[in-house]
Write a protein that holds these residues in place. Structure first.
Motif, mmCIF file in Angstrom:
data_model
loop_
_atom_site.group_PDB
_atom_site.id
_atom_site.type_symbol
_atom_site.label_atom_id
_atom_site.label_comp_id
_atom_site.label_asym_id
_atom_site.label_seq_id
_atom_site.Cartn_x
_atom_site.Cartn_y
_atom_site.Cartn_z
ATOM 1 N N ASN A 18 -9.225 7.766 3.611
ATOM 2 C CA ASN A 18 -10.091 8.032 2.463
ATOM 3 C C ASN A 18 -9.753 7.051 1.339
ATOM 4 N N ASP A 19 -10.736 6.266 0.912
ATOM 5 C CA ASP A 19 -10.518 5.248 -0.118
ATOM 6 C C ASP A 19 -10.077 5.854 -1.449
ATOM 7 N N SER A 20 -10.611 7.019 -1.797
ATOM 8 C CA SER A 20 -10.249 7.663 -3.063
ATOM 9 C C SER A 20 -8.789 8.087 -3.063
ATOM 10 N N VAL A 21 -8.354 8.641 -1.946
ATOM 11 C CA VAL A 21 -6.950 9.056 -1.818
ATOM 12 C C VAL A 21 -6.042 7.845 -1.871
ATOM 13 N N GLN A 22 -6.441 6.777 -1.173
ATOM 14 C CA GLN A 22 -5.633 5.566 -1.141
ATOM 15 C C GLN A 22 -5.516 4.935 -2.534
ATOM 16 N N LYS A 23 -6.604 4.951 -3.288
ATOM 17 C CA LYS A 23 -6.568 4.388 -4.648
ATOM 18 C C LYS A 23 -5.707 5.243 -5.577
ATOM 19 N N ALA A 24 -5.792 6.561 -5.398
ATOM 20 C CA ALA A 24 -4.958 7.451 -6.213
ATOM 21 C C ALA A 24 -3.478 7.203 -5.923
ATOM 22 N N LEU A 25 -3.141 7.026 -4.646
ATOM 23 C CA LEU A 25 -1.758 6.729 -4.281
ATOM 24 C C LEU A 25 -1.340 5.356 -4.794
ATOM 25 N N CYS A 26 -2.288 4.446 -4.872
ATOM 26 C CA CYS A 26 -2.013 3.113 -5.428
ATOM 27 C C CYS A 26 -1.542 3.233 -6.876
ATOM 28 N N VAL A 27 -2.211 4.088 -7.651
ATOM 29 C CA VAL A 27 -1.829 4.301 -9.053
ATOM 30 C C VAL A 27 -0.441 4.942 -9.131
#
Length: 309
Positions: A18-27
């Motif tokens: 999931n791109d949203s989850v991956q971006k949140a983990l990126c932050v």
């Protein structure tokens, strides 16, 4: 490039599709990595700039902070950047290079933690001979041996991986390259390679753990003859070191001292020894240590005076 390999790139699946989850983990990773750099960098600068922190214990602590900063930098920046651009790909050469530096800094940290346990043993059990035993030459030699041991360990792990032929599938269910996930990409039988990898990493962990255990058993026995104030100070210092040892050794042992199989939980466990431990090191050693806090206050006052001038 690895022997007979027809692979050029490897896809890292990261934590989620999931791109949203991956971006949140990126932050989250960006915030943690920033704290690791600032915290460990601040410890190194504080120890180097403070004359009051010239003892061997702080000499070793400065190198431990440096190693943890480098160790975290092997995996976190790439994960952050790849998640941001949404392209989690690494070349085969880059993958093997990441394995080399991951085990180089990880092995060095294990040896440094063992050296620090020996330093505490000498300080508490042989206080009258501490200055003579832990002189500058000895401390430099021990740090050099820790870096050398990490290099030998890493070279062995990387050599075993480098000799394998890889044919895919070129996908790793992890957020960085490590020996166990990469072994699954090999075309040949990896039983002997897996066994040698376990013996390499396992022998270092076992020997270091035995040395650590023996050091602290002797220390605890010797504390019975100390004054209450001396006992509290020694236990406080040892508790900080044991906390870092536990945070690093337990997850590392879970991943590397077992047959070369990958588990879904490995990614979460890897976060502890690659990011969480380097993040907590400044907190454990700084907030619990009066001498470090006093040195920080002196540096801050010195910087304020300098700015006023």
């Amino acid at each position: 490039m690895a022997a007979m390999s027809n692979m050029t790139e490897i896809l890292l699946l990261g934590f989620s599709r999931n791109d949203s989850v991956q971006k949140a983990l990126c932050v989250v990773f960006l915030l943690m990595y920033t704290a690791v750099v600032l915290g460990n960098g601040f410890i190194v600068v504080t120890i180097v700039a403070s004359k009051g922190l010239a003892s061997p214990m702080y000499f070793f602590l400065s190198f431990l902070s440096l190693v943890e900063l480098c160790y975290c930098s092997v995996t976190a920046p790439k994960f952050i950047f790849d998640s941001f651009i949404q392209r989690t790909v690494i070349s085969l050469k880059g993958c093997i290079t990441q394995i080399f530096f991951l085990h180089f800094f990880g092995g060095t940290e294990i040896f440094l933690l063992t050296v620090m346990a020996y330093d505490r043993y000498v300080a508490i059990c042989k206080p009258l001979h501490y200055v003579t035993i832990m002189n500058r030459w000895t401390c430099g030699l021990l740090v050099g041996a820790a870096w050398g041991g990490g290099l030998l360990h890493s070279a062995g792990q990387t050599f075993l991986i480098f000799q394998l032929p890889f044919c895919g599938p070129s996908i790793i269910d992890h957020y960085f390259c490590d020996v166990h996930p990469v072994l699954k990409l090999a075309c040949s039988d990896t039983f002997l390679t897996s066994l040698l990898i376990i013996l390499n990493g396992g022998s270092i962990s076992v020997v270091s753990f035995v040395v650590l255990l023996a050091s602290y058993m002797v220390i605890l026995c010797s504390l019975r003859s100390c004054t209450p104030a001396g006992r509290r100070k020694a236990l406080s210092t040892c508790a900080s070191h044991l906390a870092v040892v536990g945070l690093f050794f337990i997850p590392c042992s879970f991943v590397y001292m077992r047959p070369c199989v990958t588990l879904p939980v490995d990614k979460i466990v890897a976060v502890f020894y690659t990011v969480v431990t380097p993040l907590l090191n400044p907190v454990i050693y700084s907030f619990r240590n009066t001498e470090v806090k006093n040195a920080v206050h002196r540096l801050m006052r010195r910087s304020v005076i300098w700015e006023e001038k």
